[in-house]
Motif scaffolding. Sequence first.
Motif, mmCIF file in Angstrom:
data_model
loop_
_atom_site.group_PDB
_atom_site.id
_atom_site.type_symbol
_atom_site.label_atom_id
_atom_site.label_comp_id
_atom_site.label_asym_id
_atom_site.label_seq_id
_atom_site.Cartn_x
_atom_site.Cartn_y
_atom_site.Cartn_z
ATOM 1 N N LEU A 116 29.786 3.639 31.349
ATOM 2 C CA LEU A 116 28.637 4.015 32.163
ATOM 3 C C LEU A 116 27.886 2.761 32.590
ATOM 4 C CD1 LEU A 116 27.260 7.093 30.173
ATOM 5 C CD2 LEU A 116 28.564 7.116 32.307
ATOM 6 N N PRO A 117 27.447 2.684 33.824
ATOM 7 C CA PRO A 117 26.738 1.487 34.281
ATOM 8 C C PRO A 117 25.394 1.321 33.594
ATOM 9 C CG PRO A 117 26.613 3.223 35.935
ATOM 10 C CD PRO A 117 27.560 3.704 34.879
ATOM 11 N N GLU A 118 25.015 0.090 33.357
ATOM 12 C CA GLU A 118 23.680 -0.188 32.833
ATOM 13 C C GLU A 118 22.650 0.039 33.928
ATOM 14 O OE1 GLU A 118 22.683 -1.101 29.753
ATOM 15 O OE2 GLU A 118 24.712 -0.994 28.941
ATOM 16 N N MET A 123 18.546 -1.274 30.154
ATOM 17 C CA MET A 123 18.326 -2.698 29.883
ATOM 18 C C MET A 123 16.905 -2.952 29.384
ATOM 19 S SD MET A 123 21.131 -4.229 30.099
ATOM 20 C CE MET A 123 20.615 -5.942 29.997
ATOM 21 N N ALA A 124 15.957 -2.139 29.814
ATOM 22 C CA ALA A 124 14.594 -2.268 29.274
ATOM 23 C C ALA A 124 14.608 -1.992 27.775
ATOM 24 C CB ALA A 124 13.644 -1.310 29.993
ATOM 25 N N GLY A 125 15.449 -1.031 27.360
ATOM 26 C CA GLY A 125 15.598 -0.769 25.932
ATOM 27 C C GLY A 125 16.195 -1.951 25.194
ATOM 28 N N ALA A 132 11.431 -7.290 19.848
ATOM 29 C CA ALA A 132 10.883 -6.827 18.569
ATOM 30 C C ALA A 132 11.007 -7.889 17.486
ATOM 31 C CB ALA A 132 11.588 -5.550 18.133
ATOM 32 N N ARG A 133 12.003 -8.782 17.599
ATOM 33 C CA ARG A 133 12.198 -9.806 16.576
ATOM 34 C C ARG A 133 11.582 -11.152 16.957
ATOM 35 N NH1 ARG A 133 18.038 -9.287 18.538
ATOM 36 N NH2 ARG A 133 18.489 -11.199 19.704
ATOM 37 N N SER A 134 10.888 -11.188 18.099
ATOM 38 C CA SER A 134 10.325 -12.476 18.528
ATOM 39 C C SER A 134 8.842 -12.407 18.876
ATOM 40 C CB SER A 134 11.104 -12.994 19.748
ATOM 41 O OG SER A 134 11.043 -12.080 20.820
ATOM 42 N N LEU A 135 8.184 -11.293 18.525
ATOM 43 C CA LEU A 135 6.757 -11.175 18.811
ATOM 44 C C LEU A 135 5.941 -12.009 17.833
ATOM 45 C CD1 LEU A 135 6.499 -7.333 19.441
ATOM 46 C CD2 LEU A 135 6.434 -9.132 21.169
ATOM 47 N N ARG A 136 4.807 -12.481 18.287
ATOM 48 C CA ARG A 136 3.894 -13.212 17.416
ATOM 49 C C ARG A 136 3.195 -12.238 16.469
ATOM 50 N NH1 ARG A 136 0.875 -16.516 22.313
ATOM 51 N NH2 ARG A 136 2.664 -17.820 22.947
ATOM 52 N N ALA A 137 2.598 -12.774 15.431
ATOM 53 C CA ALA A 137 1.866 -11.941 14.476
ATOM 54 C C ALA A 137 0.762 -11.181 15.196
ATOM 55 C CB ALA A 137 1.279 -12.808 13.367
ATOM 56 N N GLY A 138 0.699 -9.881 14.982
ATOM 57 C CA GLY A 138 -0.331 -9.051 15.599
ATOM 58 C C GLY A 138 0.003 -8.560 16.984
ATOM 59 N N GLU A 139 1.117 -9.039 17.558
ATOM 60 C CA GLU A 139 1.494 -8.602 18.900
ATOM 61 C C GLU A 139 2.328 -7.325 18.834
ATOM 62 O OE1 GLU A 139 1.742 -12.307 21.998
ATOM 63 O OE2 GLU A 139 3.516 -11.907 20.785
ATOM 64 N N TRP A 140 2.313 -6.577 19.927
ATOM 65 C CA TRP A 140 3.172 -5.410 20.074
ATOM 66 C C TRP A 140 3.622 -5.344 21.520
ATOM 67 C CZ3 TRP A 140 1.270 -1.069 22.975
ATOM 68 C CH2 TRP A 140 -0.069 -1.197 23.384
ATOM 69 N N LEU A 141 4.809 -4.791 21.722
ATOM 70 C CA LEU A 141 5.385 -4.717 23.057
ATOM 71 C C LEU A 141 4.825 -3.514 23.791
ATOM 72 C CD1 LEU A 141 7.446 -5.961 25.037
ATOM 73 C CD2 LEU A 141 9.118 -4.325 24.135
ATOM 74 N N ARG A 142 4.071 -3.764 24.847
ATOM 75 C CA ARG A 142 3.442 -2.678 25.592
ATOM 76 C C ARG A 142 4.386 -2.062 26.610
ATOM 77 N NH1 ARG A 142 -0.674 -2.675 30.091
ATOM 78 N NH2 ARG A 142 -1.611 -0.610 29.979
ATOM 79 N N GLY A 143 5.277 -2.851 27.160
ATOM 80 C CA GLY A 143 6.201 -2.315 28.155
ATOM 81 C C GLY A 143 7.059 -3.403 28.750
ATOM 82 N N VAL A 144 8.007 -2.983 29.563
ATOM 83 C CA VAL A 144 8.937 -3.895 30.228
ATOM 84 C C VAL A 144 8.853 -3.649 31.723
ATOM 85 C CG1 VAL A 144 11.332 -4.615 30.479
ATOM 86 C CG2 VAL A 144 10.478 -3.903 28.233
ATOM 87 N N SER A 377 7.118 4.174 39.180
ATOM 88 C CA SER A 377 6.770 5.321 38.343
ATOM 89 C C SER A 377 7.323 5.153 36.933
ATOM 90 C CB SER A 377 7.318 6.609 38.963
ATOM 91 O OG SER A 377 6.772 6.829 40.251
ATOM 92 N N ALA A 378 8.577 4.675 36.828
ATOM 93 C CA ALA A 378 9.188 4.478 35.513
ATOM 94 C C ALA A 378 8.408 3.457 34.700
ATOM 95 C CB ALA A 378 10.639 4.036 35.678
ATOM 96 N N GLU A 379 7.927 2.421 35.353
ATOM 97 C CA GLU A 379 7.153 1.392 34.655
ATOM 98 C C GLU A 379 5.840 1.960 34.131
ATOM 99 O OE1 GLU A 379 4.468 -2.285 36.065
ATOM 100 O OE2 GLU A 379 6.564 -2.424 36.698
ATOM 101 N N VAL A 380 5.150 2.757 34.938
ATOM 102 C CA VAL A 380 3.892 3.366 34.501
ATOM 103 C C VAL A 380 4.134 4.283 33.303
ATOM 104 C CG1 VAL A 380 2.005 4.904 35.158
ATOM 105 C CG2 VAL A 380 2.827 3.195 36.781
#
Length: 554
Positions: A116-118, A123-125, A132-144, A377-380
Motif C-alpha cells: 500500500l502506498p505511504e 508518514m505523519a505517524g 517521541a524519542r528526541s523531544l526535550r524534557a517537558g516537551e510534547w508533540l502537538r502535531g505534524v 483539514s487533516a492538519e487541524v
Amino acid sequence: MVLLTLDHSPGTIAQLSSSLQIPRQVASSTVARLMQFGLVEVRMAPTPVLTTSAVGHAFLRSDRALPERTTDREVGISIVYEKVGQSILRNRDVKTIPLTRLPSSAQAVGFPASDLPETDDTMAGRVASYMARSLRAGEWLRGVQAISSVIEQRYLELNLDDVRNGVFPEGTTDLLVEALKTTIKTGVLPQVSIPPPDSPPSARIAFESDQLIVGAEEHLKAFERLVAAARSDVFLLSTFVAEQADAKGQEHRERIWRALEEAISRGVRCHLFYGTVLDDKAKNAIAMQELSKRLSAVRAAAGFVLVQRDSVRSHVKIAAADDGRGGAAVLFGSCNWLQSPFSSVEMSVELRDNHGAAIGLDVLRSIVSNLASASRSAEVLHFMASDLRRRGSFLAPAAQAVEGSRAELTVVYADDHEQLLRAAAHSAKHRFVCCTNKVGANMVPALFNPAEVAGRRIEDARVYFSRYTGPTKRRHVVKHRERLHDIVELIPSREPQLHAKFLAWDDDDVIISSMNWGSQSGLSGNRLDEIGLHLKGPGLAIALLERFKALLKD
C-alpha cells in the motif's frame, strides 16, 4: 490564588480583581486560561458568577501543579522508513538512491507489488514515532504539518562491511539488524516484513446514556448544539449531499444549513466531505458545490468554507467540532448530515470526553487524509486531537475524582464487524438485538445465522430492518421468518423507517455503526469504509433499547 479565591468565594471578574488587588486584564486572562482546562465555569443561578468546576474543586485538593503556558517550537525533519525492519531513520544519517539510478552491481530488496502506498497521514505517524524519542524534557508533540511534504520511493544504501562492524544508523531496529546479519551468513537478500496490524484505538471514557443520540429530532438538536458551541472548526462527513432544490425534508435540512451559516458568521471554519463512490453523474459533487456557494455568501473573507468535491470513499458519517472551551465533541453513527430528510430513526454516539473525542478526530483524519486537497483539514484534526489528549492527561486524576459513569470505548473497523457480531452471538447471556437499515444477498451468513446461534441459547434474539436491497425480496425474508419462528424475531418496520445501525447484547454492550449489518460485509482492504464504536458500560444496552422501542411505539 485566582482558583483558590473562586473556590472560596464565587464572583465576577470585577469582584475577583478587587479581592486580589490585580488588574482586571490579568484576572480576565487568568480565568480564561483556567476555563480552557475545565477548572473554572460559570454558575448561572441565582446570579451569573464564576466559580470552580467540580474538576477544579477536586484539582485544588490533588496536590498537582497548574498547567504551564506553552509555546510552539517548529522542527523541520526528513525521515526514511525502511520496510525490512520498519526502522525510522533520519534522512541526513543515511544514503538513499533513486529507483532509476541503482548501480548494475548492486543487489536490492524491491518494493512488493501489493504494498500500500505511504500517505501524508501514515508518514505523519512515522514522524511522531521518531520525534517521541528526541523531544526535550517537558516537551510534547502537538502535531505534524505535512503541507510541504514530499513522499518518494528510494533505495536505502547499506554497506555490509559496516554491518559486520556493528555500525548502524540511529533508529535501526533489531529486526533489520538480524535480517542483515542473516544476509551476510547466507548470501540471501532479506524480505520485506509485514508489520502487525495496529490494535483498534480504545480508551476508558466518561460516558452517560444521554450521549446515545436516538431519533431524527434528537439528531437535529444534537447537531445544532454542537455547531452553536464551536468557535474555531466544524467538520462534517456525510455519505451523500442533498441538492439545494431537493424538497424532501427541506424544512429539517434548513436547520442544518442555518446552523452552519451562523457558525461561519462567527468566524468558524467549516470542513465538508462526502463519502459515496456511487456518483456517476457527479450528483453529490454538484450538490456540494451548491452548498459551498451558499455558505461562502455568508462571509466575504476566504478560508472559512473548506469543501471537498472529491469523495473520501467511505460510508462513515461524522459531525465534529470544538466546544469553544478547549474541548471537542464528535457525533458518530448512521446520520447523513448533509442529505438526510430527518424522517427515519437514526442512531449516533456523542463523544465529549477528551480522550474519546480525540479518538473520533483521529478516525476522521485517517479517512479524509486520502484526499491531497484535504491536507489543511487533516492538519487541524491532528492538532485538535493532540491538544485534547494533552488536556485530558493533565486533568485525568482530578477528573477521575468526580467522574460519573464510565465506559470502555473501542473503534470497530469495517472488517471487525462480522467477528464481533459472531462473538456477541456466542457470548450473549440473555439478549441479542441487531438493527440494520437494509437486508440483502448476504443477510443469512452475515446476520441471520449468528442471530440463530444466539436465539437457540437465549430467549431474546431480535433483528430489526426496514428495506430490501439487491435481489432480496420480501418473500425471501418471510421464508426465513418462518424457519426461525420462536428462535429469532425478524421484525420489519416500514413506519417509521429505520436508518439506525446498531448491535446490543445483554445489559451493557452496544455497537453504534455506519454499516448495514444485513446487507454489507466489511473489507480488510478498506478498513475505513465502515466504522463502529463499541461501548461497554453499566446499563447502556438497556437505555438504548428503551429509547429505541419508544420510537417504534410512537
